[in-house]
Write a protein that holds these residues in place. Structure first.
Motif, PDB file in Angstrom:
ATOM      1  N   CYS A  19      12.244  31.915 -14.164  1.00  0.00           N
ATOM      2  CA  CYS A  19      11.183  32.680 -14.614  1.00  0.00           C
ATOM      3  C   CYS A  19      11.243  34.451 -15.081  1.00  0.00           C
ATOM      4  N   ASN A  20      11.461  34.556 -15.905  1.00  0.00           N
ATOM      5  CA  ASN A  20      11.401  35.931 -16.181  1.00  0.00           C
ATOM      6  C   ASN A  20       9.814  36.216 -15.866  1.00  0.00           C
ATOM      7  N   ASP A  21       8.329  36.227 -14.886  1.00  0.00           N
ATOM      8  CA  ASP A  21       7.653  35.821 -15.475  1.00  0.00           C
ATOM      9  C   ASP A  21       6.553  37.402 -14.612  1.00  0.00           C
ATOM     10  N   ASN A  22       6.487  38.275 -15.812  1.00  0.00           N
ATOM     11  CA  ASN A  22       5.767  39.465 -15.726  1.00  0.00           C
ATOM     12  C   ASN A  22       3.985  39.634 -16.343  1.00  0.00           C
ATOM     13  N   GLU A 250       0.826  17.240  -7.408  1.00  0.00           N
ATOM     14  CA  GLU A 250       1.253  16.680  -6.411  1.00  0.00           C
ATOM     15  C   GLU A 250       2.602  16.710  -6.823  1.00  0.00           C
ATOM     16  N   LEU A 251       3.340  17.872  -5.228  1.00  0.00           N
ATOM     17  CA  LEU A 251       5.027  17.995  -5.792  1.00  0.00           C
ATOM     18  C   LEU A 251       5.393  18.165  -4.388  1.00  0.00           C
ATOM     19  N   VAL A 252       5.993  17.217  -4.489  1.00  0.00           N
ATOM     20  CA  VAL A 252       6.965  17.350  -2.644  1.00  0.00           C
ATOM     21  C   VAL A 252       9.198  18.008  -3.098  1.00  0.00           C
ATOM     22  N   PHE A 253       9.019  18.841  -2.747  1.00  0.00           N
ATOM     23  CA  PHE A 253      10.403  20.039  -3.533  1.00  0.00           C
ATOM     24  C   PHE A 253      10.576  20.726  -1.781  1.00  0.00           C
ATOM     25  N   ARG A 254      12.401  20.873  -1.690  1.00  0.00           N
ATOM     26  CA  ARG A 254      12.510  21.985  -1.118  1.00  0.00           C
ATOM     27  C   ARG A 254      13.329  22.423  -1.961  1.00  0.00           C
ATOM     28  N   VAL A 255      13.667  24.193  -1.122  1.00  0.00           N
ATOM     29  CA  VAL A 255      14.506  25.023  -2.358  1.00  0.00           C
ATOM     30  C   VAL A 255      15.615  25.344  -1.266  1.00  0.00           C
ATOM     31  N   ASP A 256      16.658  25.011  -1.873  1.00  0.00           N
ATOM     32  CA  ASP A 256      18.273  25.588  -0.985  1.00  0.00           C
ATOM     33  C   ASP A 256      18.548  27.114  -0.972  1.00  0.00           C
ATOM     34  N   ASN A 257      18.485  27.450  -2.242  1.00  0.00           N
ATOM     35  CA  ASN A 257      18.962  28.955  -2.758  1.00  0.00           C
ATOM     36  C   ASN A 257      18.263  29.819  -3.370  1.00  0.00           C
ATOM     37  N   TYR A 258      17.578  30.527  -3.689  1.00  0.00           N
ATOM     38  CA  TYR A 258      16.728  30.997  -4.031  1.00  0.00           C
ATOM     39  C   TYR A 258      18.206  31.926  -5.154  1.00  0.00           C
ATOM     40  N   LEU A 259      17.921  32.107  -6.110  1.00  0.00           N
ATOM     41  CA  LEU A 259      19.068  32.579  -7.029  1.00  0.00           C
ATOM     42  C   LEU A 259      18.625  33.970  -7.340  1.00  0.00           C
ATOM     43  N   ASP A 260      17.074  34.440  -7.998  1.00  0.00           N
ATOM     44  CA  ASP A 260      16.680  35.495  -8.436  1.00  0.00           C
ATOM     45  C   ASP A 260      15.268  36.078  -7.689  1.00  0.00           C
ATOM     46  N   TYR A 261      15.795  36.651  -6.364  1.00  0.00           N
ATOM     47  CA  TYR A 261      14.501  37.955  -5.756  1.00  0.00           C
ATOM     48  C   TYR A 261      14.256  38.434  -7.203  1.00  0.00           C
ATOM     49  N   ASN A 262      14.639  38.739  -8.370  1.00  0.00           N
ATOM     50  CA  ASN A 262      14.037  39.653  -9.282  1.00  0.00           C
ATOM     51  C   ASN A 262      12.815  38.498 -10.107  1.00  0.00           C
ATOM     52  N   GLN A 263      12.681  37.685 -10.149  1.00  0.00           N
ATOM     53  CA  GLN A 263      12.027  36.686 -10.958  1.00  0.00           C
ATOM     54  C   GLN A 263      11.339  36.015  -9.903  1.00  0.00           C
ATOM     55  N   ASN A 264       9.980  35.129 -10.150  1.00  0.00           N
ATOM     56  CA  ASN A 264       9.823  34.431  -9.313  1.00  0.00           C
ATOM     57  C   ASN A 264      10.345  33.161 -10.079  1.00  0.00           C
ATOM     58  N   LEU A 265      10.240  31.986  -8.396  1.00  0.00           N
ATOM     59  CA  LEU A 265      10.523  30.630  -8.900  1.00  0.00           C
ATOM     60  C   LEU A 265       9.895  29.584  -9.825  1.00  0.00           C
ATOM     61  N   GLY A 277      -3.052  26.677 -20.054  1.00  0.00           N
ATOM     62  CA  GLY A 277      -1.973  26.025 -19.041  1.00  0.00           C
ATOM     63  C   GLY A 277      -1.412  26.644 -17.692  1.00  0.00           C
ATOM     64  N   TRP A 278      -1.217  25.926 -17.061  1.00  0.00           N
ATOM     65  CA  TRP A 278      -1.058  26.197 -15.573  1.00  0.00           C
ATOM     66  C   TRP A 278       0.471  26.257 -14.610  1.00  0.00           C
ATOM     67  N   LYS A 279       0.480  26.744 -13.892  1.00  0.00           N
ATOM     68  CA  LYS A 279       2.031  26.820 -13.331  1.00  0.00           C
ATOM     69  C   LYS A 279       2.235  26.831 -11.800  1.00  0.00           C
ATOM     70  N   LEU A 280       3.250  26.125 -11.213  1.00  0.00           N
ATOM     71  CA  LEU A 280       3.294  26.033  -9.911  1.00  0.00           C
ATOM     72  C   LEU A 280       4.370  27.383  -9.599  1.00  0.00           C
ATOM     73  N   VAL A 281       4.610  28.214  -9.233  1.00  0.00           N
ATOM     74  CA  VAL A 281       5.389  28.582  -8.540  1.00  0.00           C
ATOM     75  C   VAL A 281       5.851  29.752  -7.195  1.00  0.00           C
ATOM     76  N   ILE A 282       6.717  30.146  -7.007  1.00  0.00           N
ATOM     77  CA  ILE A 282       7.459  30.406  -5.231  1.00  0.00           C
ATOM     78  C   ILE A 282       7.097  32.186  -5.565  1.00  0.00           C
ATOM     79  N   ASP A 283       6.073  33.037  -5.122  1.00  0.00           N
ATOM     80  CA  ASP A 283       6.344  34.594  -5.388  1.00  0.00           C
ATOM     81  C   ASP A 283       7.538  35.002  -4.833  1.00  0.00           C
ATOM     82  N   ARG A 284       7.869  35.944  -5.444  1.00  0.00           N
ATOM     83  CA  ARG A 284       9.705  36.442  -5.637  1.00  0.00           C
ATOM     84  C   ARG A 284       9.429  37.733  -4.325  1.00  0.00           C
ATOM     85  N   LYS A 285       8.452  38.168  -3.733  1.00  0.00           N
ATOM     86  CA  LYS A 285       8.109  39.097  -2.955  1.00  0.00           C
ATOM     87  C   LYS A 285       7.650  38.408  -1.720  1.00  0.00           C
TER      88      LYS A 285
END
Length: 396
Positions: A19-22, A250-265, A277-285
């Motif tokens: 997402c493009n998350d700034n 609750e979320l059970v997941f796996r990441v097989d490929n991080y597509l873009d390190y310029n954005q948070n997943l 609202g709220w969100k759950l992300v994987i921080d890109r850094k």
């Protein structure tokens, strides 16, 4: 995973346990340079294979009534399934194990596991990925030579359920199944997710964190990325809304490929008309799971975990929120908590995005979803641990 609300029973038996998350973060810790997609840890030849104990004539693990018929060591979360037959009943018991050996020789090493609450170990050696020798076991009754199951036997084992237990596991108020395509069908709460760009993003059923064939794997296209979404009407008319700001996710997941390190997943994104609202992300850094709870003024409070994702490995994340505090758990363990001084998720016209986000350009989830659930309360640490164990994760 289609939840069965089963967990491990104590059995006095010879069993390998095994997402493009700034947005600007309010007080969130910093990161570093984006990492390179890591490769998976070594997978030993003993792992991810059904070892058919009924294919050997040797004495195998047994108790007064039940006999072990197969072992399955899952490399992803080091979960061991021991399959048993007791009269006309068949079941498996889940436990954990650890493994050591040489990266240069995945065919041999040492397994460490639990036996009736006592540490145990065996040397293992696999020949041509077909024959398993367990030797020098600290419990000599576990020494055995066994063989890889046939494809027909594998399918039989996959249909065997887990042994029921009297351990309490809290039920979700809303829960979604990902063991059938396209995924996102409600098992509790009656609200199915829809899928965007389904035709552009192939999906397939894969093994979940614990259950065989229990997850949906998503492969993202280069142009039209896919995600799940669910419209929510607002605080006055929708039971998915938590107007007092109290909930657990609750979320059970796996990441097989991080597509873009310029954005948070973006894994979960809950947007609403009040910007609460709220969100759950994987921080890109840092590759760390991070929950962000909006306060309605354009700012948010972030609570970041300390355990990073591992590419190709499942993770269990639980977020608990109320008007005074938010916490994030990873694999059943509380990792971070932060104070809140506002009521989150007032929810006037929400949309739930799953495996993507409202502002994502191209960094949606490429990986697998096993389970997503919501609770109309803040779960306790013990309840979170029990939920994580349901999916094969053991808290520290």
């Amino acid at each position: 995973m289609k939840i069965k609300y089963l967990s491990v029973a104590v059995l006095s038996a010879m069993v390998i346990s095994g997402c493009n998350d700034n947005d600007t973060v309010d007080g969130s810790p910093g990161g570093g340079n984006p990492p390179v997609n890591p490769g998976p840890d070594i997978v030993f030849d003993v792992e991810n294979t059904f070892w058919d104990l009924e294919a050997t004539s040797a004495t195998v693990a047994a108790n007064s009534t039940a006999t072990a018929i197969a072992y399955y060591f899952t490399s992803d979360n080091k979960n061991l399934k021991t399959f048993w037959v007791d009269g006309s009943e068949s079941y498996y018991i889940s436990s954990t194990y650890s493994i050591s050996g040489k990266d240069t020789d995945p065919s041999s090493g040492t397994l460490t596991f639990s036996l009736d609450d006592t540490d145990n170990s065996c040397k293992f050696a696999v020949t041509d990925k077909q024959t398993l020798d367990l030797t020098e076991c600290t419990n000599s009754n576990l020494d055995v030579t066994t063989y890889k199951a046939t494809s027909e036997r594998e399918e039989e084992f996959k249909q065997i359920p887990e042994k029921e237990s009297d351990k309490d596991v809290v039920n979700a108020d809303f829960e979604w199944d990902f063991s059938t395509l396209p995924g996102g069908q409600a098992t509790t709460g009656g609200r199915d997710f829809s899928v965007r760009n389904d035709e552009h993003n192939p999906k397939e059923i894969v093994d979940g964190a614990k259950e065989f064939n229990g997850a949906v794997k998503i492969t993202q296209s280069e142009t039209k990325h896919g995600f799940y979404h669910l419209a929510v009407e607002g605080s006055g008319s929708d039971d998915l809304v938590f107007p007092d700001g109290t909930f657990s996710a609750e979320l059970v997941f796996r990441v097989d490929n991080y597509l873009d390190y310029n954005q948070n997943l973006q894994l979960i994104d809950i947007t609403d008309g009040n910007s609460t609202g709220w969100k759950l992300v994987i921080d890109r850094k840092t590759m760390l799971p991070e929950a962000r709870v909006n306060d309605g003024s354009g700012k948010y409070t972030a609570v970041r975990a300390v355990t990073p994702i591992e590419i190709g490995k499942y993770m269990h994340v639980m977020l608990t929120v109320n008007s005074t505090e938010t916490k994030i758990y990873v694999n059943g363990t509380l990792e971070t908590k932060r104070a809140l001084n506002f009521v989150p998720n007032k929810a006037d016209g929400d949309t739930f995005y799953l495996a993507g986000g409202s502002t994502t350009i191209k960094n949606n989830l490429e990986g697998a979803i096993d389970n997503f659930a919501l609770f109309e309360d803040v779960l306790s640490e013990e309840q979170v641990q029990a939920r994580a164990e349901l999916f094969g994760f053991k808290s520290n």
